[in-house]
Design an enzyme around this catalytic site. Structure first.
Site, short mmCIF file in Angstrom:
data_model
loop_
_atom_site.label_atom_id
_atom_site.label_comp_id
_atom_site.label_asym_id
_atom_site.label_seq_id
_atom_site.Cartn_x
_atom_site.Cartn_y
_atom_site.Cartn_z
N TYR A 1 36.83 50.02 29.38
CA TYR A 1 37.98 50.61 28.69
C TYR A 1 37.60 51.81 27.82
O TYR A 1 38.34 52.16 26.90
CB TYR A 1 38.69 49.53 27.85
CG TYR A 1 39.60 48.63 28.67
CD1 TYR A 1 40.61 49.17 29.47
CD2 TYR A 1 39.45 47.25 28.64
CE1 TYR A 1 41.45 48.36 30.22
CE2 TYR A 1 40.30 46.43 29.40
CZ TYR A 1 41.29 47.00 30.18
OH TYR A 1 42.14 46.18 30.92
N ASN B 1 49.41 41.38 29.73
CA ASN B 1 50.04 41.79 31.00
C ASN B 1 49.27 41.35 32.23
O ASN B 1 49.44 41.90 33.32
CB ASN B 1 50.34 43.28 30.99
CG ASN B 1 49.08 44.13 30.91
OD1 ASN B 1 47.98 43.60 30.82
ND2 ASN B 1 49.24 45.43 30.95
N HIS C 1 44.68 43.80 35.77
CA HIS C 1 44.25 45.21 35.76
C HIS C 1 44.06 45.71 37.17
O HIS C 1 43.59 44.97 38.04
CB HIS C 1 42.91 45.34 35.01
CG HIS C 1 42.25 46.69 35.23
ND1 HIS C 1 42.56 47.79 34.45
CD2 HIS C 1 41.38 47.13 36.17
CE1 HIS C 1 41.87 48.84 34.90
NE2 HIS C 1 41.14 48.46 35.94
N GLU D 1 34.87 51.86 38.53
CA GLU D 1 35.04 50.45 38.15
C GLU D 1 34.37 49.50 39.15
O GLU D 1 33.76 48.51 38.76
CB GLU D 1 36.54 50.13 38.01
CG GLU D 1 37.15 50.85 36.81
CD GLU D 1 38.66 50.68 36.66
OE1 GLU D 1 39.20 51.12 35.63
OE2 GLU D 1 39.30 50.14 37.58
N ARG E 1 48.62 48.58 42.52
CA ARG E 1 49.35 48.94 41.29
C ARG E 1 50.83 48.60 41.43
O ARG E 1 51.47 48.12 40.49
CB ARG E 1 49.20 50.45 40.99
CG ARG E 1 47.78 50.90 40.67
CD ARG E 1 47.39 50.84 39.22
NE ARG E 1 48.18 51.60 38.31
CZ ARG E 1 47.91 51.69 37.01
NH1 ARG E 1 46.84 51.06 36.50
NH2 ARG E 1 48.66 52.38 36.19
N LYS F 1 43.17 39.01 34.05
CA LYS F 1 42.77 38.98 32.65
C LYS F 1 42.77 37.54 32.12
O LYS F 1 43.29 36.62 32.78
CB LYS F 1 43.70 39.90 31.86
CG LYS F 1 43.60 41.38 32.29
CD LYS F 1 44.59 42.24 31.53
CE LYS F 1 44.46 43.71 31.92
NZ LYS F 1 45.42 44.57 31.17
N ARG G 1 53.67 41.56 36.89
CA ARG G 1 53.88 41.66 35.44
C ARG G 1 55.32 41.31 35.06
O ARG G 1 55.57 40.70 34.01
CB ARG G 1 53.49 43.05 34.95
CG ARG G 1 51.96 43.22 34.88
CD ARG G 1 51.58 44.68 34.80
NE ARG G 1 50.18 44.89 34.41
CZ ARG G 1 49.58 46.08 34.42
NH1 ARG G 1 50.25 47.15 34.81
NH2 ARG G 1 48.31 46.20 34.06
N THR H 1 52.90 48.87 33.30
CA THR H 1 51.98 48.36 32.28
C THR H 1 52.67 47.38 31.34
O THR H 1 52.13 46.32 31.02
CB THR H 1 51.39 49.53 31.47
OG1 THR H 1 50.78 50.45 32.38
CG2 THR H 1 50.36 49.04 30.47
N PHE I 1 45.49 50.53 20.13
CA PHE I 1 45.44 49.18 20.68
C PHE I 1 44.05 48.78 21.17
O PHE I 1 43.84 47.65 21.61
CB PHE I 1 46.46 49.02 21.82
CG PHE I 1 46.28 49.96 22.98
CD1 PHE I 1 45.35 49.71 23.98
CD2 PHE I 1 47.05 51.12 23.07
CE1 PHE I 1 45.19 50.57 25.05
CE2 PHE I 1 46.89 52.00 24.14
CZ PHE I 1 45.95 51.72 25.13
P1 IDP Z 1 47.33 49.91 33.00
O1 IDP Z 1 46.59 48.60 32.78
O2 IDP Z 1 48.70 49.70 33.58
O3 IDP Z 1 46.52 50.93 33.77
P2 IDP Z 1 46.70 51.46 30.60
O4 IDP Z 1 47.61 52.46 29.97
O5 IDP Z 1 45.51 51.96 31.33
O6 IDP Z 1 47.61 50.52 31.55
O7 IDP Z 1 46.24 50.47 29.45
C1 IDP Z 1 45.19 49.56 29.68
C2 IDP Z 1 45.54 48.22 29.09
O8 IDP Z 1 45.61 48.34 27.68
C3 IDP Z 1 46.92 47.68 29.49
O9 IDP Z 1 46.94 47.03 30.74
C4 IDP Z 1 47.19 46.71 28.34
O10 IDP Z 1 46.45 45.49 28.54
C5 IDP Z 1 46.59 47.44 27.17
N1 IDP Z 1 47.58 48.23 26.44
C6 IDP Z 1 48.06 49.46 26.77
N2 IDP Z 1 48.97 49.88 25.87
C7 IDP Z 1 49.06 48.90 24.94
C8 IDP Z 1 49.83 48.74 23.76
O11 IDP Z 1 50.63 49.59 23.36
N3 IDP Z 1 49.64 47.58 23.06
C9 IDP Z 1 48.78 46.61 23.46
N4 IDP Z 1 48.03 46.73 24.58
C10 IDP Z 1 48.17 47.84 25.31
MG MG Z 2 44.75 51.91 33.27
#
Ligand code: IDP
Ligand code: MG
Length: 148
Positions: free
Chosen positions: A49, A112, A115, A126, A85, A9, A102, A91, A57
């Site tokens: 997304y 974070n 992805h 994807e 992963r 990212k 992370r 996350t 968010f």
């Molecule tokens: P992942 O990236 O571990 O699969 P997901 O739940 O799919 O996690 O969420 C996608 C992305 O959205 C996360 O990697 C993060 O960048 C962002 N994200 C998820 N939850 C939050 C939040 O509560 N606040 C801000 N950003 C969030």
């Molecule tokens: Mg995800």
């Protein structure tokens, strides 16, 4: 053999962590079969997304992912999706296990760093979205020392 989509990212790029992060996947044994740097167009960010469209968010997430260049790649290996992963960690960096990308490099869920596809259907979607269908693997001479 499985393939997964991984993206570094904008915070990873801005912080000079491209080599550090790719190195972790590469050293582990995941094989890079496609890679590019790009500024993510708004339309691509929204498609990528789309599952999070209704989440609070989401606007911030789209802004984050389009805020600077990213490095997108396809990694290949046995159980590549889960392996990637697990190398990334949870996350939210504060919940991630030490030793993961992370946990070692991040502080907050909204920055974070990386992805990775979360399942076979997501990975296929994807990879198609970011790279199309014309991907070619390559023979790695080291494979017999990494894979049984
Ligand atoms: P992942 O990236 O571990 O699969 P997901 O739940 O799919 O996690 O969420 C996608 C992305 O959205 C996360 O990697 C993060 O960048 C962002 N994200 C998820 N939850 C939050 C939040 O509560 N606040 C801000 N950003 C969030
Ligand atoms: Mg995800």
């Amino acid at each position: 053999m499985e393939r997964t989509f991984v993206m570094l990212k904008p915070d990873a790029v801005q912080r000079g962590l491209i080599g550090e992060i790719i190195g972790r996947f590469e050293k582990r044994g995941l094989k890079i079969i496609a890679m590019k740097m790009l500024h993510v167009p708004q339309s691509l960010a929204e498609k990528h997304y789309a599952v999070h469209k209704e989440r609070p968010f989401y606007p911030g997430l789209i802004k984050y992912i389009t805020s600077g260049p990213v490095v997108a790649m396809v990694l290949e290996g046995p159980n590549a999706i889960q392996a990637a992963r697990n190398t990334m960690g949870a996350t939210n960096p504060v919940d991630a296990t030490p030793g993961t990308i992370r946990a070692d490099l991040g502080m907050e869920i909204g920055r974070n760093l990386v992805h990775g596809s979360d399942g076979p259907e997501t990975a296929a979607f994807e990879i198609g979205l970011w790279f199309g269908t014309e991907l070619q693997s390559w023979q790695r001479d080291l494979d017999r020392w990494i894979l049984e």
